[in-house]
Design an enzyme around this catalytic site. Sequence first.
Site, short mmCIF file in Angstrom:
data_model
loop_
_atom_site.label_atom_id
_atom_site.label_comp_id
_atom_site.label_asym_id
_atom_site.label_seq_id
_atom_site.Cartn_x
_atom_site.Cartn_y
_atom_site.Cartn_z
N HIS A 179 0.82 -1.21 0.00
CA HIS A 179 0.00 0.00 0.00
C HIS A 179 0.86 1.26 0.00
CE1 HIS A 179 -3.98 1.78 0.48
NE2 HIS A 179 -3.48 2.60 1.37
N HIS A 199 -10.17 2.71 -0.92
CA HIS A 199 -10.38 2.34 0.48
C HIS A 199 -11.19 1.05 0.48
CE1 HIS A 199 -10.12 4.22 4.70
NE2 HIS A 199 -8.91 4.13 4.18
#
Length: 719
Positions: free
Chosen positions: A47, A93
């Site tokens: 990430h 998200h």
Amino acid sequence: MTEPDITPDLIAAHGLSPEEYARILEIIGREPSFTELGIFSAMWNEHCSYKSSKKWLRTLPTDGPQVICGPGENAGVVDIGDGQAVVFKMESHNHPSYIEPYQGAATGVGGILRDVFTMGARPIAAMNALSFGSPDHPKTRQLVHGVVEGVGGYGNCFGVPTVGGEVRFHRAYDGNCLVNAFAAGLADADRIFYSAASGVGMPVVYLGAKTGRDGVGGATMASAEFDETIEEKRPTVQVGDPFTEKRLLEATLELMQTGAVISIQDMGAAGLTCSAVEMGDKGHLGVKLTLDTVPVREENMTAYEMMLSESQERMLMVLNPELEAEAKAVFEKWDLDFAIVGETIAEDRFLILHGNEVKADLPLSKLASTAPEYDRPWVETPAAEDMAPVPEIDSVDGLRALISSPNYASKHWVYEQYDSMVMADTIRNPGLGAGVVRVHGTDKALAFTSDVTPRYVKANPVEGGKQAVAEAYRNLTAIGATPLASTDNLNFGNPEKPEIMGQLVGAIKGIGAACTALGMPIVSGNVSLYNETDGQGILPTPTIGAVGLLDHTDNLIDGTAREGHLALLLGETEGHLGQSALLAEVFNREDGDAPHVDLEAEARNGDFIRANRDWINTCADLSDGGLALAAFEMAEAAGIGVTIDAGDTATLFGEDQGRYLIACSFDAAEALMVAAGQAGVVLTTIGRFGGDTVRLGGAEAPLAELAALYRGAFAGVFA
């Protein structure tokens, strides 16, 4: 509190491979502390480090005369003339939204808004691209409600208009929904704020809300697949407060006027760790933090928890010490925390102190720019097999199947929960193609769209990647806007599987080719990998967010079809039904190749629309559902019937690319035909608007009946 022993299980729980842990031992020459292990885990996960995708992301076009700042900052910055710039980015998200739909989606919106105003821009528009599992899956309804309420709850309270986006359903997302959030803001082109720290001994200041235990380990969780332990991951989802974020926006923009900001960074993934490391690394400096001064809202927080918390509404900045009093006064006025938590240092060190103890002492540069980078093995997606014939169908029955599906029915149940008119500059609401927002106080406007067709990408990643960019280009062009630049949100499964890595590589190649050909460089973006549950990956979903400019609102193509208008089709039709919406919704088939994207034709046809916009009453690009769905949607929006002369299934429902449907008067059609001959584009008359019936070839139905089906189908499933 005694720190746990560093065991192989603990290392694995932090998402680090044995090889990566061996590299850590080599870098620091000793076993890491628990806090240091957490810091490496946060900075080296997928990430934050993009370790599987960096090699390929470097191949994307990121420059252009309009680009002020490309990838690598909080958001991309593009010149729109008159000393102004648009600042924008899209980010995922996904994992948090599957675990805790409301807060996951809400904090996704909050995070992307911070990325924009951290650059010195006031947010003016938001979009969201949502992918859910099959409508009849037991979890889908809860996810749809939670995510839509979260997006609306945060955006509406913060006060930014949601002007566009997309919602899709497919069983491949049953175990892993996608929530991609986009935000754009306006700034003065010469007043952009960056994140690279500068100067030794400069105060490092914590701004905003207090730190809690919410979101600890969130970035690591976002870089892992889901399994049966998913419920245990709920504490790694952050909790948002849009009213605090609104105050943070105003305080930050006011602070930037004081001259006190040397550099500034949003605290997003990996919180204090990532923001401090990135600021130091970009400025080739070290950072020393003293955690005793970090504002906290929970007792007995450890260094590990403070460094890895992803509590929302927080920023980190390097401060001009001469203006400390002015800066502090701004944040006290807005009732937000302002605390000096450290300083920049000359050495390449990330030094963390807590309770007079050294909790971490690491070479800072090894955490960010020299993080692991992998050239993962990949295999090309096999060419699609020849497709079985598609039988002829009643064209109105085919249309009914599309408009009664949650994939293609009106999404007004979704976007009516979002405030699209706040700030009073929205010119074009969601639901009609690209959203449009006036550049406040000027005659200019900005257009926004978000596009991808995942089933194309799965069948043919290169063509699917090209198509996502081309459709964004067409959506902007169809309202008369000049496409400026793009942001990408690359959602894929596990990159350690060569076939998944091959999808990512192919899609990036296609995106790069299209962005180059269509003059839409990638200026920001996000990669979201490991979107899998129990080994089942999502459809490859490289979402493209794009921004276009209208140099005057008079140039907006925003009329409606009227009685007697002709229907013109720009572009060539071959009747490509492979991977089409009709195939999926009517025949429950997903076979054949993705449609080919001719980038020269895309550019030529787009230029034609913009050059001749004065003759065009309304225009729509042809994508999912082909000519039949585009003609119906144009008719439904105008409340008027339509007759399309073509009758065969492939012509009506084929998804050939590079095409637009135009409605205009007879005189305008004559002028367009002359212009088309001069421009070398294919323009044909294919029908007319009028009456109260939808006629597709030899089949027909009352517009009112079809409109009721189209308007009620989505709410019928989810309301």
